[in-house]
Write a protein that holds these residues in place. Structure first.
Motif, mmCIF file in Angstrom:
data_model
loop_
_atom_site.group_PDB
_atom_site.id
_atom_site.type_symbol
_atom_site.label_atom_id
_atom_site.label_comp_id
_atom_site.label_asym_id
_atom_site.label_seq_id
_atom_site.Cartn_x
_atom_site.Cartn_y
_atom_site.Cartn_z
ATOM 1 N N GLY A 150 70.008 -31.768 11.896
ATOM 2 C CA GLY A 150 69.715 -32.865 11.335
ATOM 3 C C GLY A 150 71.028 -33.535 10.985
ATOM 4 O O GLY A 150 71.100 -34.422 9.631
ATOM 5 N N HIS A 151 72.262 -32.798 11.604
ATOM 6 C CA HIS A 151 73.625 -33.876 10.565
ATOM 7 C C HIS A 151 73.534 -34.838 11.318
ATOM 8 O O HIS A 151 73.391 -35.046 12.180
ATOM 9 C CB HIS A 151 74.831 -32.687 11.556
ATOM 10 N N GLU A 152 75.087 -35.725 10.943
ATOM 11 C CA GLU A 152 75.582 -36.818 11.093
ATOM 12 C C GLU A 152 75.718 -37.103 12.324
ATOM 13 O O GLU A 152 75.421 -37.931 12.858
ATOM 14 C CB GLU A 152 76.007 -37.769 9.739
ATOM 15 N N ASP A 153 76.211 -36.145 12.894
ATOM 16 C CA ASP A 153 76.715 -36.293 14.213
ATOM 17 C C ASP A 153 75.738 -35.938 15.022
ATOM 18 O O ASP A 153 76.305 -36.404 16.653
ATOM 19 C CB ASP A 153 78.239 -35.334 14.376
ATOM 20 N N HIS A 154 74.917 -35.849 15.109
ATOM 21 C CA HIS A 154 73.588 -35.942 16.003
ATOM 22 C C HIS A 154 72.264 -36.472 15.986
ATOM 23 O O HIS A 154 71.749 -37.486 16.736
ATOM 24 C CB HIS A 154 72.938 -34.196 16.097
ATOM 25 N N ILE A 155 72.855 -36.962 14.385
ATOM 26 C CA ILE A 155 71.580 -38.284 14.645
ATOM 27 C C ILE A 155 72.399 -40.093 13.751
ATOM 28 O O ILE A 155 71.199 -41.091 13.939
ATOM 29 C CB ILE A 155 70.248 -37.506 13.130
ATOM 30 N N GLY A 156 73.735 -39.390 12.958
ATOM 31 C CA GLY A 156 73.752 -41.345 13.039
ATOM 32 C C GLY A 156 74.075 -41.915 13.434
ATOM 33 O O GLY A 156 73.694 -43.350 12.902
ATOM 34 N N GLY A 157 73.796 -42.380 14.781
ATOM 35 C CA GLY A 157 73.602 -43.120 15.145
ATOM 36 C C GLY A 157 71.940 -43.947 15.877
ATOM 37 O O GLY A 157 71.743 -44.269 16.323
ATOM 38 N N LEU A 158 71.281 -42.595 15.383
ATOM 39 C CA LEU A 158 70.007 -43.580 15.480
ATOM 40 C C LEU A 158 69.448 -44.429 15.908
ATOM 41 O O LEU A 158 68.903 -45.037 16.501
ATOM 42 C CB LEU A 158 69.314 -42.089 15.774
ATOM 43 N N SER A 159 69.558 -44.749 14.371
ATOM 44 C CA SER A 159 69.505 -45.681 13.764
ATOM 45 C C SER A 159 69.435 -47.453 14.697
ATOM 46 O O SER A 159 69.192 -48.729 14.861
ATOM 47 C CB SER A 159 69.248 -46.460 12.504
ATOM 48 N N TYR A 160 71.050 -47.719 15.442
ATOM 49 C CA TYR A 160 71.903 -48.339 15.419
ATOM 50 C C TYR A 160 71.275 -48.046 17.241
ATOM 51 O O TYR A 160 70.241 -49.510 17.868
ATOM 52 C CB TYR A 160 72.854 -48.252 15.715
#
Length: 555
Positions: A75-85
């Motif tokens: 769940g780190h940003e560099d692994h989930i942060g682009g998912l919503s886009y």
């Protein structure tokens, strides 16, 4: 094993190689595409005004009917942060993640208004899936957040293994060690290719256990006479757990500052990954009513971000909490490459405010990534035929490739890939083949990809030399200058102290306009002539090249 024969296998990265962050990897089996992670990256200093950077998913959009699943390792940003886009274009694709990972993803999708449209499916380290006749399993690894897994995709040529972010922690905070037996069993069955985390490949030895930090934090809080303020990555749930445990051991209350920190504490507590007594957590508004030696404040801002809570506290610009004499501030994180300057400035501000700052001199942080000996152990357990070092800058990938050679992987079987480089496997033979579209998509406000190199170049010019507006009013029929030119400067020169130069510039522009009108120039050509002549003059006078914007009004 895979139920059908997989003749064509392709593996490539859309992000996460040659850089820190923005992780996204693709495994293509015949007509089926599997995506591993969808992260973001924070912008560098040269990306003026950009909020975040995500991978270019042009290839996935062009082949969206073939994308079968997105696997999220943690769940780190560099692994989930682009998912919503990514999911705006791939809404039909199921997303697989562990319990905590999905909890954090739900937060992001809710903010983006996508939660009800996306198919989220929970897995754990024991899950076995068959998707489009392909067999996929997972294995537990240690990292700085709970519920991390690696991914193993079986093919007819052997397994494709992706480690996720990992280290081998023999005394993890949650008591759950990496799946050594499962990794060894995967290696025994035969691994075609290993994609492994390279972040700490340059560090010799072994990364320290997260449990070491708990003892150090407890000691710091015990010795502190006043308030203790701990700055950490919000998503480092193990670190947050240790802060709560140390606070309780020293009879202190914990208040949480920063929206991301508040959200993650709430989600992790709800899902039982963060455990503390109900009375330990207090509202920030209650802090000033408590004695200083009964308070711990948990905050964001460990990377020196200008708008993060810790930096605002240090500047006395926070609405509720500001740094004061006798505070102890613990920076429980190391700077992300590129953030060293901003972290250093924040530490300096904290010292100026009278705080006792603890950062590098005590063991208040350990990395979540394995060092050289752990990377070699992973290679020895998995025994891959081919190796792709991923998740790291180029020098880290190179260092990881050297470690792989030391443990017996042939140099010809190691591929140091750039974004978009496709490694194809046919008959257990690998080669670098084609290249797919890959790069950065820049997010600025609500704009996705509408800021490109030209806009960034303009912003860079504006930041360096400013802008000069040249406003004129013309009568086209009479070929006559009615009013102006009026020069307006922003970020170039102070007008009152440059009256002589501005007057001369006005004279030059007037002469150029009259000349162009007599020659019958159209408006585009006239603007170009003004821009060119004014640019030459201003550079001669100042050795600067401001952006020049001619504005022509016609009557």
């Amino acid at each position: 094993m895979s139920k059908k024969k997989t003749e064509n296998i392709s593996v490539f990265a859309l992000g996460g190689v040659g850089e820190i962050g923005k992780n996204m990897y693709v495994v293509e089996l015949d007509d089926d595409i599997f995506v591993i992670d969808a992260g973001l990256m924070f912008p560098g200093d040269e990306m003026l005004g950009i909020d975040i950077v995500i991978p270019d998913i042009t290839y996935l959009k062009e082949n969206k009917d073939r994308v079968r699943a997105i696997f999220i390792t943690h769940g780190h940003e560099d692994h989930i942060g682009g998912l919503s886009y990514v999911l705006r274009d791939l809404k039909h694709v199921p997303v697989y993640g562990t319990k905590l990972t999905l909890g954090l993803i739900e937060l992001k999708l809710k903010e983006a208004g996508l939660l009800k449209e996306v198919d989220l499916r929970m897995i754990d380290a024991k899950t076995k899936l068959t998707i489009a006749d392909h067999f996929i399993t997972f294995f537990r690894v240690n990292h700085s957040i709970p519920d991390c897994v690696g991914v193993c995709i079986q093919t007819s040529q052997g397994a494709i293994v992706h480690t996720g972010d990992f280290k081998f922690d023999y005394t993890p905070v949650d008591g759950k060690q990496s799946d050594f037996n499962k990794l060894a069993a995967i290696g025994q069955r035969g691994v075609l290719a290993l994609l492994s985390d390279s972040t700490n490949a340059e560090r010799p030895g072994q990364t320290g256990s997260e449990s070491l930090v708990g003892a150090e934090l407890n000691d710091v809080i015990y010795q502190a006479e006043g308030r203790v303020i701990v700055a950490s990555f919000a998503s480092n749930v193990h670190r947050l757990q240790q802060v709560f445990a140390a606070a309780e051991a020293n009879d202190r209350k914990v208040a949480v500052v920063g929206r991301s920190m508040v959200n993650i504490v709430e989600v992790a507590q709800k899902l039982n990954y963060l455990r503390f007594k109900a009375k330990t957590l207090v509202e920030l508004s209650q802090v000033n009513r408590l004695p200083d030696n009964k308070v711990v404040i948990l905050t964001t801002g460990s990377q020196g971000e200008p708008m993060a809570a810790l930096t605002r506290m240090a500047r006395n610009a926070h609405k509720q909490v500001n740094i004061r004499l006798n505070d102890t501030v613990v920076i429980a994180a190391t700077p992300i490459p590129g953030n060293e300057k901003s972290v250093s400035k924040t530490i300096d501000l904290l010292f100026r405010s009278g705080a006792n700052v603890i950062y590098n001199q005590r063991k208040v942080h350990v990395s979540g990534h394995g060092s050289a000996e752990e990377l070699k152990l992973m290679l020895n357990l998995v025994k891959p035929k081919y190796f792709l070092p991923i998740h790291g800058e180029y020098r880290m990938q190179m260092a990881h490739s050297k470690l792989a050679e030391q443990v017996g992987v042939k140099s010809n079987n190691i591929f140091i890939v750039e974004k978009g480089d496709v490694v194809e496997f046919t008959g257990r033979k690998a080669r670098m083949s084609r290249k797919v579209p890959a790069g950065n998509v820049l997010i600025d406000g609500i704009g996705v990809g509408d800021v490109g190199n030209i806009v960034l170049r303009d912003r860079r010019l504006l930041s360096q030399d400013g802008v000069v507006l040249c406003v004129v009013t013309l009568n086209r029929k009479q070929k006559k200058l009615i009013s102006g030119p009026e020069l307006i400067s922003r970020g170039f020169v102070y007008m009152r102290e440059s009256e002589e130069m501005i007057s001369e510039a006005n004279r030059i522009v007037t002469k150029q306009i009259e000349k162009s009108l007599q020659a019958g120039s159209d408006w585009t050509e006239l603007k170009s002539n003004i821009r060119e002549r004014l640019s030459v003059f201003l550079f001669e006078q100042t050795k600067r090249r401001p952006m020049i914007l001619p504005i022509i009004m016609e009557i």
